[in-house]
Motif scaffolding. Structure first.
Motif, PDB file in Angstrom:
ATOM      1  N   GLY A   1       0.850  -1.191   0.000  1.00 38.87           N
ATOM      2  CA  GLY A   1       0.000   0.000   0.000  1.00 38.87           C
ATOM      3  C   GLY A   1       0.883   1.238   0.000  1.00 38.87           C
ATOM      4  N   ALA A   2       0.223   2.394  -0.037  1.00 39.92           N
ATOM      5  CA  ALA A   2       0.976   3.646  -0.115  1.00 39.92           C
ATOM      6  C   ALA A   2       1.433   4.138   1.252  1.00 39.92           C
ATOM      7  CB  ALA A   2       0.112   4.720  -0.772  1.00 39.92           C
ATOM      8  N   GLN A   3       0.645   3.828   2.282  1.00 39.90           N
ATOM      9  CA  GLN A   3       0.855   4.403   3.613  1.00 39.90           C
ATOM     10  C   GLN A   3       2.287   4.255   4.117  1.00 39.90           C
ATOM     11  OE1 GLN A   3      -1.460   5.913   5.510  1.00 39.90           O
ATOM     12  NE2 GLN A   3      -0.698   5.784   7.581  1.00 39.90           N
TER      13      GLN A   3
ATOM     14  N   ASN B   1      -6.680  15.723  -3.527  1.00 33.93           N
ATOM     15  CA  ASN B   1      -6.313  15.841  -2.123  1.00 33.93           C
ATOM     16  C   ASN B   1      -7.284  15.135  -1.188  1.00 33.93           C
ATOM     17  OD1 ASN B   1      -6.515  17.781   0.549  1.00 33.93           O
ATOM     18  ND2 ASN B   1      -4.435  17.437  -0.169  1.00 33.93           N
ATOM     19  N   ASN B   2      -6.719  14.526  -0.187  1.00 32.80           N
ATOM     20  CA  ASN B   2      -7.475  14.075   0.981  1.00 32.80           C
ATOM     21  C   ASN B   2      -6.970  14.971   2.117  1.00 32.80           C
ATOM     22  OD1 ASN B   2      -8.739  12.785   3.053  1.00 32.80           O
ATOM     23  ND2 ASN B   2      -7.586  10.872   2.890  1.00 32.80           N
ATOM     24  N   PRO B   3      -7.793  15.790   2.738  1.00 35.08           N
ATOM     25  CA  PRO B   3      -9.245  15.713   2.832  1.00 35.08           C
ATOM     26  C   PRO B   3     -10.060  16.622   1.900  1.00 35.08           C
ATOM     27  CG  PRO B   3      -8.439  17.257   4.461  1.00 35.08           C
ATOM     28  CD  PRO B   3      -7.222  16.747   3.723  1.00 35.08           C
TER      29      PRO B   3
ATOM     30  N   PHE C   1       5.112  12.990  -3.876  1.00 31.64           N
ATOM     31  CA  PHE C   1       3.780  13.204  -4.452  1.00 31.64           C
ATOM     32  C   PHE C   1       2.888  11.999  -4.186  1.00 31.64           C
ATOM     33  CE2 PHE C   1       0.655  13.638  -7.913  1.00 31.64           C
ATOM     34  CZ  PHE C   1       0.277  14.954  -7.710  1.00 31.64           C
ATOM     35  N   ASP C   2       1.814  12.230  -3.462  1.00 33.49           N
ATOM     36  CA  ASP C   2       0.849  11.169  -3.148  1.00 33.49           C
ATOM     37  C   ASP C   2      -0.226  11.171  -4.231  1.00 33.49           C
ATOM     38  OD1 ASP C   2      -1.303   9.701  -2.214  1.00 33.49           O
ATOM     39  OD2 ASP C   2      -1.021  10.281  -0.124  1.00 33.49           O
ATOM     40  N   ALA C   3      -0.183  10.114  -5.063  1.00 41.45           N
ATOM     41  CA  ALA C   3      -1.101  10.036  -6.214  1.00 41.45           C
ATOM     42  C   ALA C   3      -2.147   8.937  -6.015  1.00 41.45           C
ATOM     43  CB  ALA C   3      -0.295   9.790  -7.480  1.00 41.45           C
ATOM     44  N   VAL C   4      -2.473   8.661  -4.760  1.00 41.38           N
ATOM     45  CA  VAL C   4      -3.371   7.546  -4.454  1.00 41.38           C
ATOM     46  C   VAL C   4      -4.745   7.679  -5.145  1.00 41.38           C
ATOM     47  CG1 VAL C   4      -4.713   6.613  -2.510  1.00 41.38           C
ATOM     48  CG2 VAL C   4      -2.255   6.841  -2.313  1.00 41.38           C
ATOM     49  N   TYR C   5      -5.200   8.934  -5.338  1.00 41.90           N
ATOM     50  CA  TYR C   5      -6.543   9.128  -5.918  1.00 41.90           C
ATOM     51  C   TYR C   5      -6.479   9.552  -7.392  1.00 41.90           C
ATOM     52  CZ  TYR C   5      -7.937   8.693  -1.100  1.00 41.90           C
ATOM     53  OH  TYR C   5      -8.120   8.194   0.165  1.00 41.90           O
ATOM     54  N   SER C   6      -5.343   9.312  -8.051  1.00 48.73           N
ATOM     55  CA  SER C   6      -5.165   9.812  -9.424  1.00 48.73           C
ATOM     56  C   SER C   6      -6.248   9.303 -10.383  1.00 48.73           C
ATOM     57  CB  SER C   6      -3.787   9.425  -9.949  1.00 48.73           C
ATOM     58  OG  SER C   6      -3.678   8.027  -9.946  1.00 48.73           O
TER      59      SER C   6
ATOM     60  N   GLY D   1       1.928   5.619  -5.407  1.00 49.81           N
ATOM     61  CA  GLY D   1       0.577   5.282  -5.867  1.00 49.81           C
ATOM     62  C   GLY D   1       0.067   4.042  -5.152  1.00 49.81           C
ATOM     63  N   SER D   2      -1.181   3.687  -5.436  1.00 46.87           N
ATOM     64  CA  SER D   2      -1.779   2.569  -4.701  1.00 46.87           C
ATOM     65  C   SER D   2      -2.924   1.942  -5.492  1.00 46.87           C
ATOM     66  CB  SER D   2      -2.322   3.086  -3.370  1.00 46.87           C
ATOM     67  OG  SER D   2      -3.027   2.075  -2.700  1.00 46.87           O
ATOM     68  N   PHE D   3      -3.119   0.655  -5.259  1.00 47.44           N
ATOM     69  CA  PHE D   3      -4.273  -0.041  -5.843  1.00 47.44           C
ATOM     70  C   PHE D   3      -5.477   0.046  -4.908  1.00 47.44           C
ATOM     71  CE2 PHE D   3      -0.592  -1.792  -7.917  1.00 47.44           C
ATOM     72  CZ  PHE D   3      -1.013  -1.961  -9.235  1.00 47.44           C
ATOM     73  N   SER D   4      -5.286   0.654  -3.726  1.00 41.93           N
ATOM     74  CA  SER D   4      -6.329   0.619  -2.689  1.00 41.93           C
ATOM     75  C   SER D   4      -7.667   1.169  -3.144  1.00 41.93           C
ATOM     76  CB  SER D   4      -5.878   1.416  -1.462  1.00 41.93           C
ATOM     77  OG  SER D   4      -5.022   0.652  -0.675  1.00 41.93           O
ATOM     78  N   LYS D   5      -7.668   2.411  -3.647  1.00 44.42           N
ATOM     79  CA  LYS D   5      -8.946   3.059  -3.909  1.00 44.42           C
ATOM     80  C   LYS D   5      -9.432   2.808  -5.329  1.00 44.42           C
ATOM     81  CE  LYS D   5      -8.405   4.431   0.221  1.00 44.42           C
ATOM     82  NZ  LYS D   5      -8.497   5.613   1.000  1.00 44.42           N
ATOM     83  N   MET D   6      -8.521   2.593  -6.267  1.00 44.12           N
ATOM     84  CA  MET D   6      -8.956   2.389  -7.650  1.00 44.12           C
ATOM     85  C   MET D   6      -9.432   0.960  -7.903  1.00 44.12           C
ATOM     86  SD  MET D   6      -5.832   1.632 -10.108  1.00 44.12           S
ATOM     87  CE  MET D   6      -4.132   1.864  -9.805  1.00 44.12           C
TER      88      MET D   6
ATOM     89  N   LEU E   1      -6.101  -5.807   0.613  1.00 46.65           N
ATOM     90  CA  LEU E   1      -5.059  -6.645  -0.016  1.00 46.65           C
ATOM     91  C   LEU E   1      -3.665  -6.057   0.129  1.00 46.65           C
ATOM     92  CD1 LEU E   1      -6.691  -7.954  -3.302  1.00 46.65           C
ATOM     93  CD2 LEU E   1      -5.652  -9.339  -1.531  1.00 46.65           C
ATOM     94  N   ARG E   2      -3.575  -4.719   0.157  1.00 47.98           N
ATOM     95  CA  ARG E   2      -2.335  -3.996   0.421  1.00 47.98           C
ATOM     96  C   ARG E   2      -1.279  -4.111  -0.693  1.00 47.98           C
ATOM     97  NH1 ARG E   2      -3.822  -0.692   2.486  1.00 47.98           N
ATOM     98  NH2 ARG E   2      -1.839   0.016   3.331  1.00 47.98           N
ATOM     99  N   VAL E   3      -1.477  -3.376  -1.769  1.00 45.15           N
ATOM    100  CA  VAL E   3      -0.416  -3.246  -2.777  1.00 45.15           C
ATOM    101  C   VAL E   3      -0.348  -1.776  -3.236  1.00 45.15           C
ATOM    102  CG1 VAL E   3       0.591  -4.092  -4.937  1.00 45.15           C
ATOM    103  CG2 VAL E   3      -0.958  -5.585  -3.663  1.00 45.15           C
TER     104      VAL E   3
END
Ligand code: PLP
Length: 407
Positions: free
Chosen positions: A113-115, A181-183, A209-214, A240-245, A251-253
């Motif tokens: 995950g990204a965290q 952005n979050n929040p 650069f946090d691109a988790v929500y790209s 980046g992350s597979f979490s939200k997309m 699963l954590r990647v």
């Protein structure tokens, strides 16, 4: 004699985001629910996903698990920097095909995950490096900086600058930027990101650069990756992350890009990338191989079209929520290129007072904006990552909310 980590213990006592949400927010919800057992509660506080995994991903996970149960097909430890097929797919199917960005698989590090990557990446840099964060911000950037003992500099984000901060006015070395952005749910334009990249290059600073929500970006011309901006490979790390997309929160990647072109004082091209590989082999031994096979499926053609449906579902939720809030006269930000809606408190209410009123009049539970930083005071963050049915009922409840702004 062992002694405790003071930086860590100073964070206890409801000073971290998680403790505040689980104790204070949750405490208020439980108290309200026991006093009003008939009232339906709509939890829009958590940024967790709620929809099932795409079918292509499920098949890939099952196949990967079956291979682990087969003597001939069994594999153990992966390459610690990540499954080579996944790193290649991130370069080709994500960055190259979708964003026209050229990267080498050796520049990609797979994480759980990204965290963890977002916080741990600070270990690439000296302890005296000054860390700038948006305020309000995703809380781990602040908490990770305090834990490491690095100086923290706030970049205030206000309504009048659409929650995109000004360039730092004092010396900073690392700059966390998160868009969408979050929040606040807002995005940054190419011009705004270019200004940060130019700043970082001229001050020898590094952007994280946090691109988790790209994948939630719907507007054309808004960069999904910092590497769409000229010169960014020389000064930015992207996570980046597979979490939200793809509903991978369990699963954590995730991934972290350290371009070979990134250099800081006293380093040569490729050195930071190499050092992160060493850090990986000392402290991280890779994420679950089954989960990585799921991530490869996300990046297949079929996986991509299924994930698009996941993202569209959440974005429609966000759109409905924002419309419902605006119909009552509430002022909202975000919710268009992001699953988060950032709502301005009316009547001069504080974040916590607005939280209470929302709960009382509509059953909606958000997170008070002040929990994300002092500049978040007077706002409430709502997450639209929940179920459509709940969003629809919650919007109906909003109609009777007697909250108005002062004229
Ligand atoms: N960055 C931001 C802005 C987030 O909102 C989140 C999770 O909510 C994360 C990072 C962590 O994501 P992951 O599940 O990939 O660790």
């Amino acid at each position: 004699m062992a002694t405790k980590n003071l930086a860590l213990s100073q964070l206890s006592g409801e000073k971290t985001y998680t403790e505040i949400v689980f104790k204070q927010v949750w405490g208020k919800v439980e108290a309200y629910q026991s006093a009003h057992p008939q009232q339906k509660i709509f939890l829009m506080a958590f940024g967790d996903t709620t929809q099932p995994l795409p079918p292509t991903v499920v098949r890939a996970l099952v196949d990967a698990a079956n291979r682990l149960g087969d003597r001939e097909a069994y594999t153990g430890y992966e390459d610690v920097t990540g499954n080579p097929e996944l790193r290649q797919a991130i370069c080709t199917n994500y960055y190259q095909k979708k964003l026209s960005i050229e990267l080498e698989p050796s520049e990609v590090f797979i994480s759980d995950g990204a965290q963890s990557a977002l916080v741990n990446i600070q270990e690439l840099f000296d302890l005296d490096n000054r860390v700038a964060v948006q305020n309000p911000t995703y809380p781990s950037f602040v908490e990770g900086t305090l834990l490491a003992g690095r100086p923290l500099i706030n970049l205030p984000c206000h309504e009048n600058n659409n929650f995109v901060p000004k360039l730092p006015s004092e010396k900073v070395d690392l700059i966390y930027l998160c868009f969408p952005n979050n929040p606040t749910g807002v995005v940054a334009t190419r011009k705004q990101l270019q200004a940060f990249v130019d700043y970082a290059r001229s001050h020898q600073a590094v952007i994280i650069f946090d691109a988790v929500y790209s994948e939630f970006i719907t507007l054309p011309n808004i960069p999904r990756s910092i590497y769409e901006v000229e010169g960014a490979k020389e000064c930015a790390i992207e996570i980046g992350s597979f979490s939200k997309m793809a509903n991978f929160t369990g699963l954590r990647v995730g991934w972290c890009i350290i371009p070979d072109a990134l250099t800081i004082k006293g380093t040569v091209p490729g050195e930071l990338n190499h050092l992160w590989g060493i850090r990986h082999s000392i402290k991280f031994w890779g994420t679950a191989n089954v989960a990585q096979h799921g991530a490869i499926a996300v990046l297949s053609e079929l996986g991509q079209s299924e994930c698009q449906k996941v993202v569209s579902y959440y974005l429609q939720n966000a759109g409905l929520l924002r419309e419902g809030l605006e119909a009552t006269g509430l002022k909202c930000f975000g919710g268009i290129n992001s699953p988060f809606v950032w709502v301005k408190a009316p009547q001069g209410l504080s974040s916590w007072q607005f939280f209470d009123k929302m709960l009382q009049f509509s059953g909606i539970v958000g997170v008070p904006g002040c929990v994300f930083g002092s500049s978040g005071e007077g706002f409430l963050r709502l997450s639209a990552l929940g179920q459509r049915e709940d969003i629809n009922i919650a919007i109906e409840n909003l109609r009777c909310i007697p909250l108005k702004y002062e004229k």
